[in-house]
Design a protein around this motif. Sequence first.
Motif, short mmCIF file in Angstrom:
data_model
loop_
_atom_site.label_atom_id
_atom_site.label_comp_id
_atom_site.label_asym_id
_atom_site.label_seq_id
_atom_site.Cartn_x
_atom_site.Cartn_y
_atom_site.Cartn_z
N GLY A 8 6.77 6.28 0.89
CA GLY A 8 5.39 6.07 1.34
C GLY A 8 4.34 6.40 0.30
O GLY A 8 3.17 6.07 0.48
N PHE A 9 4.77 7.06 -0.81
CA PHE A 9 3.78 7.38 -1.85
C PHE A 9 3.84 6.35 -2.97
O PHE A 9 4.89 5.86 -3.29
CB PHE A 9 4.05 8.77 -2.44
N GLN A 13 0.81 -1.20 0.00
CA GLN A 13 0.00 0.00 0.00
C GLN A 13 0.85 1.26 0.00
O GLN A 13 1.83 1.35 0.71
CB GLN A 13 -0.89 0.00 1.23
N THR A 14 0.44 2.18 -0.83
CA THR A 14 1.11 3.47 -0.80
C THR A 14 0.03 4.54 -0.73
O THR A 14 -1.07 4.35 -1.24
CB THR A 14 1.96 3.70 -2.07
N ALA A 15 0.37 5.66 -0.09
CA ALA A 15 -0.60 6.73 0.06
C ALA A 15 -0.77 7.45 -1.27
O ALA A 15 0.08 7.35 -2.15
CB ALA A 15 -0.10 7.71 1.12
N ARG A 16 -1.89 8.17 -1.41
CA ARG A 16 -2.12 8.97 -2.63
C ARG A 16 -1.04 10.03 -2.73
O ARG A 16 -0.85 10.81 -1.81
CB ARG A 16 -3.49 9.64 -2.57
N ARG A 17 -0.36 10.03 -3.87
CA ARG A 17 0.76 10.97 -4.06
C ARG A 17 0.22 12.35 -4.45
O ARG A 17 -0.55 12.46 -5.42
CB ARG A 17 1.65 10.42 -5.17
N MET A 59 2.56 14.22 7.82
CA MET A 59 1.37 13.64 7.21
C MET A 59 1.28 12.14 7.51
O MET A 59 0.21 11.62 7.83
CB MET A 59 1.47 13.86 5.70
N PHE A 60 2.40 11.45 7.43
CA PHE A 60 2.39 10.01 7.71
C PHE A 60 2.17 9.74 9.20
O PHE A 60 1.67 8.70 9.58
CB PHE A 60 3.69 9.36 7.23
N LEU A 62 12.29 11.45 -0.46
CA LEU A 62 11.21 12.45 -0.38
C LEU A 62 9.87 11.80 -0.73
O LEU A 62 8.83 12.17 -0.19
CB LEU A 62 11.52 13.61 -1.34
N LEU A 122 9.66 20.30 2.90
CA LEU A 122 8.60 19.48 2.29
C LEU A 122 8.61 18.07 2.90
O LEU A 122 7.58 17.48 3.17
CB LEU A 122 8.83 19.41 0.77
N MET A 123 9.83 17.58 3.13
CA MET A 123 10.00 16.26 3.75
C MET A 123 9.38 16.25 5.15
O MET A 123 8.69 15.30 5.53
CB MET A 123 11.49 15.94 3.81
N PHE A 160 5.70 15.96 4.80
CA PHE A 160 5.28 14.60 4.47
C PHE A 160 5.39 13.67 5.69
O PHE A 160 4.54 12.82 5.92
CB PHE A 160 6.10 14.03 3.31
N GLU A 161 6.47 13.85 6.47
CA GLU A 161 6.64 13.01 7.68
C GLU A 161 5.49 13.26 8.66
O GLU A 161 4.97 12.32 9.26
CB GLU A 161 7.99 13.31 8.34
#
Lengths: 324, 170
Positions: free
Chosen positions: B169-170, A21-25, A204-205, B166, A197-198, A201-202
């Motif tokens: 996880g996506f 599974q990967t999150a919506r990019r 967000m996870f 970067l 940005l990283m 994202f961190e």
Amino acid sequence: MKRILPFLILTFILVSIAFGQTARRPTIMVVPSEQYCISRGYSTTFVNEGVEQTIPDYRRAMQSDPDLRLVITKMGGIMADRGFPLKDLEQELRNLERQSAELEMLASTETGSGIAESPIDRLKRVAQADIILDLDFTINTRGPQRWITFNLRGLDAYTATMVAGAAGSGQPSTSAPPDLLLEEAVLSYMDEFNGRLMTHFEDMFRIGRQVTIRVQVWDSAFFDLYEMFYYDGYDMELIDIIEYWIEDNTVEGRYSLADGSNNFLRFDQVRIPLFTVDPRGRERAMDTRRFVSGLASYLRQNFNIDSHIHQRGLGEAWLIIGER
Amino acid sequence: MKTTTLLFTLIVMLVFFGCASRRERQILYSSSYNFEIQPAGVGQDGTKAVKVWGYGRTPEDAVKAAKRNAVAASIFHGIPAGPGVGRTPAIVTEHNADVKYADYFDEFFKTGGRYLSFIALSTDGPPSGQDRLRIERNYYKVGVNVQIMHDNLRRELENAGIARRLDHGF
């Protein structure tokens, strides 16, 4: 062996879930700032209900500004290298034009019917991205010296929050041409920007994707959000029922009821989980539409309230209740 | 007799505290957290140009330590902003990564280890003038200009599973 087999199967399932599974990019696009476009004359002015308005003309900016193209290309290269290819504004604008022309011309071979398209569909045919890199730079001069002032802001398109940013001025130079100075500016600030940005994202996870949710009521509905409903042994206003559902289903109950009345509710900073299990038991990446459809099912099953979901990209959805 | 005993105690104490402060200074010099690094301009594509300082018993040792510090600072510490140059964040953001992946980093940073392949260019050879400071009888501090292959270093650590990509996880 009999004991080991279930353990092995369980391990296989867990590994599949973890790695499959990967999150919506989110999509990322560089857009020159309004200030950049308007100050250089890449703009259109019109009168809207007696008020003069100036809006940026991105197409003209992309067609006639070589410095802008250079900076976007350089940034695109760096982002692609980091695994995040950028959506290209120029190409996106060209695609939209072509798409519009094709939609006008397409007709069914049997009946000659055209494509169904509502006014809202037409309104949605604009260049979109989940994160907009709002770019602005100036080439400054003082005597023989030239230097660049660079300003890059990463904006979440739905929550209007700045998720990353980098800005500063380069070293003045008397010999380097402007294109070299621009290249230096991008190289100088992109690592800092990507670092921020990283971090976003961190976050967000860790605590979920931050989105915006609106609840509206159709004009034709026979109730509003202050209507009392009997649920779980209590009489409650619909507004409270919806808020409790949001609280129960967000990550760590994180959300903010920013505004509301008997006709609408606006939830900001709603942290939704990145994954969910669909009715068929499969794990899926979550987006705002899927999250809000959970609320729609809950209202339909428990209170017989029909609703319509209006999606606005990855990070915003409206639930309009009263009918479908 | 009393005067002799007092004098003797004083000498012992002086020697003891003198040694302690020297030991403390040497611990400071060899500390893995002691990075003295500053940007020396905007590097070419994928590289970082920095001036970095190192300590050693000889100027040659100090130069080696400086190169090692340049790579270690890029990984764990980041490079601060300078005039006309933005900040470069650390490649590895995980807390205590140096302890968690100690085996990898011991091998990576060993004498003549792979960390050297991420130094593209340096003003090798013991520097002179202000970049070469003799801070104790047998201890030197030297500053060298180094070009770090920053993108290659980041990719190496991402492939080793130590740094997060970067798009992870996506």
